[in-house]
Design a protein around this motif. Structure first.
Motif, PDB file in Angstrom:
ATOM      1  N   PRO A 111       0.786  -1.242   0.000  1.00  0.00           N
ATOM      2  CA  PRO A 111       0.000   0.000   0.000  1.00  0.00           C
ATOM      3  C   PRO A 111       0.813   1.285   0.000  1.00  0.00           C
ATOM      4  O   PRO A 111       0.500   2.209  -0.759  1.00  0.00           O
ATOM      5  CB  PRO A 111      -0.839  -0.122   1.274  1.00  0.00           C
ATOM      6  N   ALA A 112       1.865   1.375   0.792  1.00  0.00           N
ATOM      7  CA  ALA A 112       2.646   2.614   0.830  1.00  0.00           C
ATOM      8  C   ALA A 112       3.340   2.857  -0.509  1.00  0.00           C
ATOM      9  O   ALA A 112       3.367   3.987  -1.006  1.00  0.00           O
ATOM     10  CB  ALA A 112       3.665   2.570   1.970  1.00  0.00           C
ATOM     11  N   ASP A 113       3.888   1.817  -1.109  1.00  0.00           N
ATOM     12  CA  ASP A 113       4.591   1.957  -2.390  1.00  0.00           C
ATOM     13  C   ASP A 113       3.628   2.316  -3.518  1.00  0.00           C
ATOM     14  O   ASP A 113       3.998   3.039  -4.450  1.00  0.00           O
ATOM     15  CB  ASP A 113       5.334   0.662  -2.719  1.00  0.00           C
ATOM     16  N   ARG A 114       2.401   1.831  -3.437  1.00  0.00           N
ATOM     17  CA  ARG A 114       1.395   2.099  -4.470  1.00  0.00           C
ATOM     18  C   ARG A 114       1.205   3.603  -4.686  1.00  0.00           C
ATOM     19  O   ARG A 114       0.936   4.054  -5.795  1.00  0.00           O
ATOM     20  CB  ARG A 114       0.068   1.444  -4.059  1.00  0.00           C
ATOM     21  N   ALA A 115       1.368   4.379  -3.614  1.00  0.00           N
ATOM     22  CA  ALA A 115       1.177   5.829  -3.701  1.00  0.00           C
ATOM     23  C   ALA A 115       2.201   6.506  -4.610  1.00  0.00           C
ATOM     24  O   ALA A 115       1.988   7.630  -5.051  1.00  0.00           O
ATOM     25  CB  ALA A 115       1.230   6.443  -2.300  1.00  0.00           C
ATOM     26  N   LEU A 116       3.306   5.837  -4.900  1.00  0.00           N
ATOM     27  CA  LEU A 116       4.366   6.402  -5.756  1.00  0.00           C
ATOM     28  C   LEU A 116       4.152   6.153  -7.241  1.00  0.00           C
ATOM     29  O   LEU A 116       4.788   6.800  -8.069  1.00  0.00           O
ATOM     30  CB  LEU A 116       5.710   5.745  -5.410  1.00  0.00           C
ATOM     31  N   ILE A 117       3.289   5.217  -7.579  1.00  0.00           N
ATOM     32  CA  ILE A 117       3.218   4.719  -8.950  1.00  0.00           C
ATOM     33  C   ILE A 117       2.903   5.817  -9.966  1.00  0.00           C
ATOM     34  O   ILE A 117       3.496   5.860 -11.040  1.00  0.00           O
ATOM     35  CB  ILE A 117       2.219   3.542  -9.048  1.00  0.00           C
ATOM     36  N   GLY A 118       2.002   6.726  -9.647  1.00  0.00           N
ATOM     37  CA  GLY A 118       1.673   7.800 -10.585  1.00  0.00           C
ATOM     38  C   GLY A 118       2.879   8.663 -10.914  1.00  0.00           C
ATOM     39  O   GLY A 118       3.122   8.987 -12.085  1.00  0.00           O
ATOM     40  N   GLN A 119       3.651   9.036  -9.892  1.00  0.00           N
ATOM     41  CA  GLN A 119       4.844   9.861 -10.112  1.00  0.00           C
ATOM     42  C   GLN A 119       5.897   9.104 -10.913  1.00  0.00           C
ATOM     43  O   GLN A 119       6.538   9.665 -11.796  1.00  0.00           O
ATOM     44  CB  GLN A 119       5.445  10.288  -8.769  1.00  0.00           C
ATOM     45  N   VAL A 120       6.083   7.834 -10.589  1.00  0.00           N
ATOM     46  CA  VAL A 120       7.080   7.035 -11.297  1.00  0.00           C
ATOM     47  C   VAL A 120       6.669   6.869 -12.759  1.00  0.00           C
ATOM     48  O   VAL A 120       7.476   7.029 -13.671  1.00  0.00           O
ATOM     49  CB  VAL A 120       7.281   5.668 -10.602  1.00  0.00           C
ATOM     50  N   ARG A 121       5.392   6.574 -12.994  1.00  0.00           N
ATOM     51  CA  ARG A 121       4.909   6.407 -14.370  1.00  0.00           C
ATOM     52  C   ARG A 121       5.135   7.693 -15.176  1.00  0.00           C
ATOM     53  O   ARG A 121       5.579   7.645 -16.306  1.00  0.00           O
ATOM     54  CB  ARG A 121       3.429   6.030 -14.379  1.00  0.00           C
ATOM     55  N   ALA A 122       4.808   8.841 -14.579  1.00  0.00           N
ATOM     56  CA  ALA A 122       4.991  10.111 -15.270  1.00  0.00           C
ATOM     57  C   ALA A 122       6.463  10.334 -15.620  1.00  0.00           C
ATOM     58  O   ALA A 122       6.777  10.762 -16.733  1.00  0.00           O
ATOM     59  CB  ALA A 122       4.452  11.256 -14.413  1.00  0.00           C
ATOM     60  N   ALA A 123       7.355  10.040 -14.676  1.00  0.00           N
ATOM     61  CA  ALA A 123       8.783  10.238 -14.933  1.00  0.00           C
ATOM     62  C   ALA A 123       9.277   9.300 -16.031  1.00  0.00           C
ATOM     63  O   ALA A 123      10.039   9.719 -16.915  1.00  0.00           O
ATOM     64  CB  ALA A 123       9.574  10.022 -13.649  1.00  0.00           C
ATOM     65  N   LEU A 124       8.847   8.046 -16.015  1.00  0.00           N
ATOM     66  CA  LEU A 124       9.291   7.084 -17.021  1.00  0.00           C
ATOM     67  C   LEU A 124       8.714   7.416 -18.400  1.00  0.00           C
ATOM     68  O   LEU A 124       9.310   7.090 -19.423  1.00  0.00           O
ATOM     69  CB  LEU A 124       8.888   5.664 -16.632  1.00  0.00           C
ATOM     70  N   SER A 125       7.559   8.044 -18.411  1.00  0.00           N
ATOM     71  CA  SER A 125       6.918   8.401 -19.673  1.00  0.00           C
ATOM     72  C   SER A 125       7.420   9.724 -20.230  1.00  0.00           C
ATOM     73  O   SER A 125       6.950  10.187 -21.269  1.00  0.00           O
ATOM     74  CB  SER A 125       5.399   8.488 -19.478  1.00  0.00           C
ATOM     75  N   GLY A 126       8.339  10.374 -19.490  1.00  0.00           N
ATOM     76  CA  GLY A 126       8.902  11.636 -19.948  1.00  0.00           C
ATOM     77  C   GLY A 126       8.126  12.858 -19.512  1.00  0.00           C
ATOM     78  O   GLY A 126       8.367  13.961 -19.990  1.00  0.00           O
ATOM     79  N   PHE A 127       7.177  12.673 -18.563  1.00  0.00           N
ATOM     80  CA  PHE A 127       6.379  13.808 -18.091  1.00  0.00           C
ATOM     81  C   PHE A 127       6.750  14.226 -16.679  1.00  0.00           C
ATOM     82  O   PHE A 127       6.054  14.995 -16.066  1.00  0.00           O
ATOM     83  CB  PHE A 127       4.885  13.456 -18.138  1.00  0.00           C
ATOM     84  N   GLY A 128       7.823  13.662 -16.109  1.00  0.00           N
ATOM     85  CA  GLY A 128       8.150  13.974 -14.725  1.00  0.00           C
ATOM     86  C   GLY A 128       9.556  14.447 -14.564  1.00  0.00           C
ATOM     87  O   GLY A 128      10.376  14.340 -15.403  1.00  0.00           O
TER      88      GLY A 128
END
Length: 128
Positions: A111-128
């Motif tokens: 659960p705690a790690d799940r909260a990071l997924i949006g930020q990580v996805r954005a960074a990997l997709s070139g939007f972060g």
């Protein structure tokens, strides 16, 4: 409620990040408890060496997450990291994978790690 302070490594290699599965449990960004007298970055370097036999460089802070588990409050400082030496050796984890932005939902995150997924996805997709 007791507070447990930990540091987590979002280990990045190009457009992928490293995820590890706890024995008998969910997936996480590896790391561990911050010992007295240690900085979060020092804790990460020690923990990743102990758990994965890797040398890492700890980069910028990604987030500080606060999460209430039933038995304790987790305060997790998350950092971007990269491998400087070695290949991951699973000493305390059951499995591990390199995940791209499109694969981040393919594992059952803690659960705690799940909260990071949006930020990580954005960074990997070139939007972060």
């Amino acid at each position: 409620m007791k507070t447990v302070r930990v540091a987590a490594a979002v280990i990045r290699d190009g457009d992928r990040v490293f995820a590890a599965q706890r024995a008998g449990g969910g997936w996480e960004f590896p790391g561990g408890k911050i010992e007295p007298g240690e900085s979060p970055k020092q804790a990460l370097i020690r923990e990743i060496r102990e758990e994965l036999d890797l040398g890492i460089a700890v980069g910028g802070s990604l987030a500080v997450l606060e999460y209430d588990y039933p038995a304790f409050h987790l305060s997790m400082q998350c950092f971007w990291c990269r491998i400087t030496e070695g290949t991951p050796v699973l000493k305390e984890h059951a499995d591990a994978r390199w995940l791209g932005a499109e694969d981040l939902d393919s594992v059952d995150w803690l659960p705690a790690d799940r909260a990071l997924i949006g930020q990580v996805r954005a960074a990997l997709s070139g939007f972060g």
